[in-house]
Design an enzyme around this catalytic site. Structure first.
Site, short mmCIF file in Angstrom:
data_model
loop_
_atom_site.label_atom_id
_atom_site.label_comp_id
_atom_site.label_asym_id
_atom_site.label_seq_id
_atom_site.Cartn_x
_atom_site.Cartn_y
_atom_site.Cartn_z
N ASP A 158 0.86 -1.00 0.01
CA ASP A 158 -0.02 0.07 -0.06
C ASP A 158 0.56 1.57 -0.42
O ASP A 158 0.63 2.27 -0.66
CB ASP A 158 -0.67 -0.15 1.21
CG ASP A 158 -1.84 -1.34 1.05
OD1 ASP A 158 -1.46 -2.03 0.74
OD2 ASP A 158 -2.90 -1.19 2.13
N GLU A 382 1.93 -9.77 10.85
CA GLU A 382 2.03 -9.46 9.82
C GLU A 382 2.85 -8.94 8.90
O GLU A 382 3.19 -9.08 8.10
CB GLU A 382 1.09 -8.19 9.18
CG GLU A 382 0.26 -8.01 8.34
CD GLU A 382 -0.77 -6.58 8.10
OE1 GLU A 382 -0.72 -5.71 7.37
OE2 GLU A 382 -0.47 -5.79 9.27
#
Length: 413
Positions: A158, A382
């Site tokens: 992102d 993550e």
């Protein structure tokens, strides 16, 4: 925790994030089905439940658009804990979904799953859907030959510095107010900043306003950048799709030709200054000013380049744990902020597939060893600080658990 206990914990995470045919990345932060997350989840499931692995991919492709696009988020159930939700995207699809796609790793994973768990009939049913998605990439995201993204979220990476040139030109003056949800689940210092999010929302608003007309988005959208990572992934995925076609007795010449065309277009992404393939803005030709982990996926596509590989090796040697998502020597490097520096087990695994394919076995072992150390010491987070191994982002993360089961827990790590 011993490795067999980590195996059990990883399986527990996959089961715990299972929502009935699909997995969410993690509770709270990501409460829906994400495209490439699910493909990696399926790879993890294949280590102990082949049927569930195929179901994961089948559920993802149940949301495929008539155009062939497989969206990056599928909103199977309502959940107001995430922004932007289906009402913001307003794509009018059933099930509701976002209006962009994500890295096309599904064919790569489908081939690996079949090699590990069988399931030829399931693969045969999936094949035409994979082919249609790859054709969509060819028609809707390759205007200059290389793969492009119309939103940073489409890249899966992102806020990486790859997108800084294109992001700088996104007008946020009409975005208005909105309520982010991600920083309520994760330390804000590990997430994209407010200006980043304003720009993300502006891009979604443009897509919504044009009814998700792909030609209009390519022609007039606020953001359009060539992505070396998706180009490399798509080259590999097309060749894997051709191999699947051969296995099934189908004609794989079309995806093979697409792969060759993508490779032939790569010079457009070559940054002579950085001596690497870099993201490039289609609107003004500007290159990203740093090398990201996306360049390290070259070997995944079978693209060897000694100059670039030397740069990537130097990046890797500056950290302790896996491939950093951004060059630690760049001013934009931030060891714990999402894609601006951290090491991601899922990207390490993709890089490792390329290393193994190229016969770089010692490098693959090193990457696996460093990734395994992150998980052993930090858990199933993550992503991680590549300098000191601090776990970052969401916990009990599906794709990190899947990567452990499918790759990182190998005995020779």
């Amino acid at each position: 925790m011993a490795d067999h206990d980590l195996d059990a914990a990883a399986r527990d995470i996959l089961h715990g994030n299972d929502r009935g045919g699909y997995t969410i990345p993690t509770s709270g932060l990501y409460p829906f089905q994400w495209n490439w997350d699910s493909a990696f989840a399926a790879w993890g499931f294949a280590s102990f439940d082949g049927d569930r692995a195929w179901t994961e991919l089948e559920t993802l492709f149940s949301a495929q658009w008539a155009t062939g696009m497989v969206p990056h988020i599928v909103f199977h159930r309502p959940d107001d804990g995430y922004f932007p939700g289906p009402d913001v995207w307003a794509t009018g699809t059933a099930p509701p979904s976002s209006g962009i796609s994500q890295p096309p790793v599904a064919a790569i994973m489908a081939r690996l799953i079949h090699e590990r768990a069988g399931g030829t009939d399931r693969l045969r049913a999936l094949y035409p859907k994979l082919l249609a998605w790859h054709r969509w990439w060819r028609q809707s995201r390759c205007p200059t030959g290389v793969a492009c993204v119309t939103h940073p979220w489409e890249s899966g990476r992102d806020n990486c510095p790859d997108w800084d040139p294109g992001m700088a030109n996104v007008d946020t003056s009409q975005v208005g107010t909105y309520q982010r949800r991600d920083t309520g689940h994760v330390d804000a210092s590990m997430r994209p900043g407010k200006l980043d999010y304003d720009r993300y929302v502006a891009m979604v608003q443009f897509g919504r306003a044009c009814g998700w007309d792909q030609e209009a988005i390519l022609r007039e959208g606020p953001f359009l950048m060539g992505d070396p990572a998706i180009t490399f992934i798509l080259i590999r995925a097309n060749r894997d799709l051709a191999a699947i076609a051969d296995l099934l007795g189908e004609d794989g010449s079309e995806p093979l030709a697409w792969a060759d065309d993508l490779e032939a277009a790569l010079p457009w992404l070559w940054n002579e200054t950085l001596q690497a393939y870099c993201a490039r803005d289609l609107r003004n030709g500007a290159f990203a000013e740093t090398i990201s982990s996306g360049a390290a996926l070259g070997l995944l596509a079978g693209v060897e380049n000694a100059a670039m590989e030397a740069k990537i090796a130097a990046m890797w040697d500056k950290v302790r744990f896996g491939m950093p998502s951004n060059d630690p020597g760049a001013p934009s490097f931030d060891a714990r902020r999402y894609w601006r520096g951290p090491s991601w087990p899922v990207v390490n695994a993709l890089i490792a597939v390329g290393l193994a394919s190229a016969g770089r076995h010692e490098e693959e072992k090193r990457l696996r060893r460093e990734t395994a150390q992150l998980i052993r010491e930090g858990g199933f987070y993550e992503y991680f600080d590549p300098l000191d191994g601090t776990p970052c982002g969401g916990d009990r993360f599906t794709w990190t658990a899947a990567i452990w089961l499918a790759w990182a827990n190998r005995e020779d790590a």
